[in-house]
Design an enzyme around this catalytic site. Structure first.
Site, PDB file in Angstrom:
ATOM      1  N   VAL A  91       0.809  -1.216   0.000  1.00 55.29           N
ATOM      2  CA  VAL A  91       0.000   0.000   0.000  1.00 55.29           C
ATOM      3  C   VAL A  91       0.840   1.264   0.000  1.00 55.29           C
ATOM      4  O   VAL A  91       0.318   2.363  -0.126  1.00 55.29           O
ATOM      5  CB  VAL A  91      -0.971   0.052   1.203  1.00 55.29           C
ATOM      6  CG1 VAL A  91      -2.094  -0.928   1.001  1.00 55.29           C
ATOM      7  CG2 VAL A  91      -0.251  -0.181   2.505  1.00 55.29           C
ATOM      8  N   GLY A 101       8.466   3.684   0.406  1.00 51.58           N
ATOM      9  CA  GLY A 101       9.333   4.837   0.552  1.00 51.58           C
ATOM     10  C   GLY A 101      10.769   4.390   0.500  1.00 51.58           C
ATOM     11  O   GLY A 101      11.055   3.243   0.179  1.00 51.58           O
ATOM     12  N   TYR A 110      12.802   3.923   2.901  1.00 55.37           N
ATOM     13  CA  TYR A 110      13.221   3.058   3.991  1.00 55.37           C
ATOM     14  C   TYR A 110      12.314   1.864   4.230  1.00 55.37           C
ATOM     15  O   TYR A 110      12.729   0.899   4.831  1.00 55.37           O
ATOM     16  CB  TYR A 110      13.311   3.865   5.287  1.00 55.37           C
ATOM     17  CG  TYR A 110      14.379   4.900   5.244  1.00 55.37           C
ATOM     18  CD1 TYR A 110      15.657   4.598   5.709  1.00 55.37           C
ATOM     19  CD2 TYR A 110      14.134   6.157   4.720  1.00 55.37           C
ATOM     20  CE1 TYR A 110      16.651   5.544   5.651  1.00 55.37           C
ATOM     21  CE2 TYR A 110      15.134   7.105   4.667  1.00 55.37           C
ATOM     22  CZ  TYR A 110      16.398   6.789   5.131  1.00 55.37           C
ATOM     23  OH  TYR A 110      17.387   7.714   5.076  1.00 55.37           O
ATOM     24  N   VAL A 138       8.544  -0.455   3.091  1.00 56.22           N
ATOM     25  CA  VAL A 138       7.391  -0.750   2.262  1.00 56.22           C
ATOM     26  C   VAL A 138       6.282  -1.134   3.227  1.00 56.22           C
ATOM     27  O   VAL A 138       6.524  -1.865   4.189  1.00 56.22           O
ATOM     28  CB  VAL A 138       7.668  -1.936   1.318  1.00 56.22           C
ATOM     29  CG1 VAL A 138       6.477  -2.180   0.409  1.00 56.22           C
ATOM     30  CG2 VAL A 138       8.917  -1.672   0.494  1.00 56.22           C
ATOM     31  N   LYS A 196       4.946  -3.402   8.147  1.00 55.92           N
ATOM     32  CA  LYS A 196       5.906  -2.405   7.685  1.00 55.92           C
ATOM     33  C   LYS A 196       7.232  -3.122   7.497  1.00 55.92           C
ATOM     34  O   LYS A 196       7.826  -3.599   8.456  1.00 55.92           O
ATOM     35  CB  LYS A 196       6.005  -1.349   8.778  1.00 55.92           C
ATOM     36  CG  LYS A 196       6.940  -0.223   8.548  1.00 55.92           C
ATOM     37  CD  LYS A 196       6.516   0.886   9.509  1.00 55.92           C
ATOM     38  CE  LYS A 196       7.585   1.880   9.792  1.00 55.92           C
ATOM     39  NZ  LYS A 196       7.135   2.877  10.771  1.00 55.92           N
ATOM     40  N   ASP A 214       7.792  13.579  18.317  1.00 52.18           N
ATOM     41  CA  ASP A 214       7.262  13.890  16.992  1.00 52.18           C
ATOM     42  C   ASP A 214       5.739  13.858  16.989  1.00 52.18           C
ATOM     43  O   ASP A 214       5.114  13.298  16.090  1.00 52.18           O
ATOM     44  CB  ASP A 214       7.816  12.926  15.934  1.00 52.18           C
ATOM     45  CG  ASP A 214       7.613  13.456  14.515  1.00 52.18           C
ATOM     46  OD1 ASP A 214       7.373  14.672  14.367  1.00 52.18           O
ATOM     47  OD2 ASP A 214       7.677  12.660  13.564  1.00 52.18           O
TER      48      ASP A 214
END
Lengths: 344, 374
Positions: free
Chosen positions: B21, B24, B26, B28, B44, B137
């Site tokens: 889905v 990037g 780093y 998938v 991930k 963050d």
């Protein structure tokens, strides 16, 4: 100090940790884990010896669980030396040692030599404790070490740890106990200054305890208290009494730890280590020795499997649209990049 | 095969990867499910082989903290396994995030809804702080929303634990709009108050429906903050002029929060102002925030299941090309190396689907759609 505190209404933070849940053992259980692991390893290696050269395992003297442990203990001391070379914080050293010891509750030294595993656990610990250094710096400062010596086993180490990287340490607990001592009634204002040496001594006991199994059997605060009471018995007693009404139980626990620290926290003598290591060379799992017959055979088999899987995938994917699966079709197609297919 | 490898294979078999889905640099991200129960999960996959220093720091952090933190308002890490040179994190499957909800103009928020999201955020954060973890963050798109409406703090790629006072930390953390002034001034010794500032910004954003302190650069961020809340005096924040990167960005008067937040209750504004106190040591703690009058006054917080949901969350069908195209990794750290891995990458706006709703903002991928034909 779970054994003595009144029934907690709320779980302590420590009790929610993976360390509390997955890495605590009774001494008997610990011995059992090690001997079972050792026996299983010997059986497997014997079979491998026989498979490649029948009769070759007959005269091999395999390591016992105790001998494996001796070697592990020796390399714990080496981790300490490496840490002082790099001037790593206490946290890194303690974490690396915990990882190292945990690794050998899941693996045998006859498969993975502690010399390599030690390098990997230490490097991993620098990352998990947020003190990362580059691999290049790391390897250039350790004699004859390559990047692959460190990284090849990183996954295996992480897996063996169950990816549970967080470790609660006795030296942190020691600092807490130390601060708490100062809040006892009638404590002189200059108490911390006057007892600085005592703190260092207590920290020395905590460090020594890393060579033993206490971290698998007791809580960090119990170990810390044992270390302090070896240094300042009277103050410890006073503190304990003020803290816990049922301090007798804690005292019994602390005494057990003291005995272990005093009797088992010396690195093993070099001659016996050398002897075990010499024999290890003869009984290592041949499949794990790069270049050996068994190693090459195993590699070849893995390659074949991977090849088959790639072909299978190519067939599946090649049937239709090169851009992937189409709508309306079952999509259980492994659309991984082909450089990282998930075979075992 | 070794026992450890065998255990890993067993773990791997528990989970089925269905559909990619997002991808990037780093990681998938796959939609997946538990083989035995069919439970939906997000997997991930972090490509480890490509890092010259082995396991990547943000992966290490994420795994380290999520392994320990189990709480209703923190995303659950269900399992970790490796496949060859990849690390796979099996995460609880979550439909959407607070950013999507804030930006969905078709939704109306009641004060009780905002209170509910705030309560869940503070509960999750209090748990992190109680476990000595700084998130570093927090922002609306790291607050994920489960299908039952529960809010979960996610993305621990920048998290760290705090133990020793006097231990230097980096100030290059937290996405700029949510970054507290002490970090902008280069403060290297900080604590839980940095996360509280972020929560204050999120609180304001929930009321305004637009980011509250949206600076264009680090310098502009300070200016934006001071324009909104007044330039701090030595009395407001003793010692701040001595911070490493202190600069003067102009004198702005204090304007009452009431001028901007016209519809907010006095309790809400009181809590908001306590999250946005300049002096970090005086800023409210997560625990005290949970005991704040705001959470006890009427109206009571909405039940999570009754909270507004994104339209996309409810939609049933979506063209497949939407998930294939234009997935973009979002970098959250200004100047950080690489940036953390997003469990659910952002997608560039390009589909007519979005245009029809006349949105001009980037939206998250939607994972809720069933796979056609499966």
């Amino acid at each position: 100090m779970s054994s003595a505190s009144p029934p907690a209404t709320k779980k302590s933070v420590y009790e929610g940790s993976t360390q509390f849940k997955n890495w605590r053992y009774s001494p008997e259980k610990l011995a059992h884990v090690r001997s079972t692991l050792n026996q299983a390893a010997v059986a497997v290696i014997k079979r491998t010896f026989e498979a490649y050269e029948p009769g070759s395992s007959a005269n091999v003297l395999f390591l016992t669980a105790d001998e494996e442990h001796l070697l592990v203990k020796h390399y714990i001391a080496t981790i300490t030396q490496l840490c002082s070379l790099f001037r790593f914080p206490e946290e890194v050293e303690a974490t690396a040692i915990s990882y190292f010891k945990r690794f050998y509750l899941k693996n045998t030294v006859m498969d993975w030599h502690p010399k390599n595993v030690m390098l990997t656990t230490l490097f991993l610990a620098t990352k998990t404790t947020n003190n990362p250094i580059s691999l290049e710096t790391y390897t250039t400062h350790i004699k004859s070490t390559t990047a692959s010596d460190v990284l090849d086993l990183e996954f295996l180490v992480a897996q063996s740890l169950g990816f549970e990287f967080s470790v609660w340490h006795a030296h942190r607990a020691l600092w807490g106990v130390w601060l708490d001592f100062q809040s006892l009634p009638d404590t002189a204002a200059d108490w911390p200054q006057a007892h600085r040496d005592a703190y260092e001594t207590a920290l020395g006991y905590v460090r020594a305890s890393r060579l033993t199994d206490v971290e698998f059997i007791f809580t960090p605060s119990q170990i810390a208290l044992a270390a302090v009471s070896l240094t300042l018995p009277e103050e410890s007693y006073k503190w304990l009494k003020s803290k816990y009404p049922s301090y007798n139980a804690v005292e019994t626990t602390v005494n057990k730890i003291k005995t272990i620290i005093q009797s088992l926290s010396r690195p093993p003598d070099v001659e016996s280590v050398r002897e075990v290591d010499r024999r290890l060379r003869l009984c290592k799992n041949p499949e794990k020795i790069v270049g050996s017959k068994a190693y090459l055979a195993r590699k070849a088999e893995q390659e074949k499997k991977a090849e088959e899987k790639r072909n299978r995938k190519a067939v599946e994917a090649g049937e239709d649209d090169p851009f992937g699966f189409e709508l309306g079709r079952s999509t259980i197609v492994d659309d991984d990049d082909d450089d990282d297919d998930d075979d075992n | 095969m070794d026992a450890v490898e065998r255990a890993n294979v067993e773990r791997q078999k528990r989970w089925v990867k269905d559909q990619k889905v997002g991808e990037g640099t780093y990681a998938v991200v796959y939609r997946g499910r538990e083989a035995s129960t069919g439970r939906k999960v997000a997997i991930k996959k972090i490509k480890v082989g490509q890092f010259k220093d082995g396991l990547d720091m943000s992966a290490v952090r994420e795994v380290k903290y999520l392994r320990e933190l189990k709480h209703q308002n923190v995303i659950e890490l269900l399992d970790v396994f490796s496949s060859k040179t990849n690390l796979n994190l099996v995460l609880e499957f979550l439909d959407s995030d607070l950013e999507m909800i804030i930006k969905d103009r078709s939704l109306v928020f009641l004060p009780a809804d905002i209170k509910s999201w705030m309560a869940m955020t503070f509960r999750g954060l209090e748990f992190c702080h109680r476990n000595f973890v700084l998130h570093r963050d927090l922002k609306p798109n790291n607050l994920l929303i489960a299908s039952d409406g529960q809010l979960k703090i996610a993305d621990f790629g920048l998290a760290r634990d705090f133990a020793d006072p006097g231990y230097k930390m980096t100030c290059q953390v937290i996405t700029r709009w949510y970054r507290p002034p002490e970090l902008l001034f280069g403060c290297r010794y900080y604590g839980t108050a940095v996360d509280i500032w972020s929560v204050g910004c999120i609180f304001a954003e929930l009321m305004l429906r637009t980011p509250y302190l949206a600076g264009e650069s680090d310098m502009d961020q300070l200016k934006t903050i001071f324009r909104a809340l007044g330039t701090p005096t030595e009395q407001d924040w003793p010692g701040h002029t001595k911070l490493p990167d202190y600069i003067t960005v102009g004198q702005f008067p204090k304007t009452p929060l009431r001028d901007l937040f016209t519809a907010a209750s006095p309790d809400a504004l009181n809590l908001l102002s306590k999250c946005l106190i300049y002096e970090p040591r005086r800023r409210i703690s997560a625990k005290d925030a949970l005991h704040h009058q705001y959470f006890f006054a009427q109206p009571h917080p909405s039940y999570p299941s009754k909270l507004p949901k994104c339209a996309t969350q409810l939609a049933t069908a979506q063209p497949l090309e939407e998930v294939d195209a234009n997935v973009d990794m979002e970098s959250t750290v200004a100047g950080g190396k690489g940036g953390p891995i997003k469990a659910r990458p952002k997608r560039k706006l390009n589909s007519p689907y979005d245009d029809s709703k006349s949105r001009s903002i980037a939206r998250r991928l939607d994972f809720t759609q069933p796979i056609p034909g499966s």
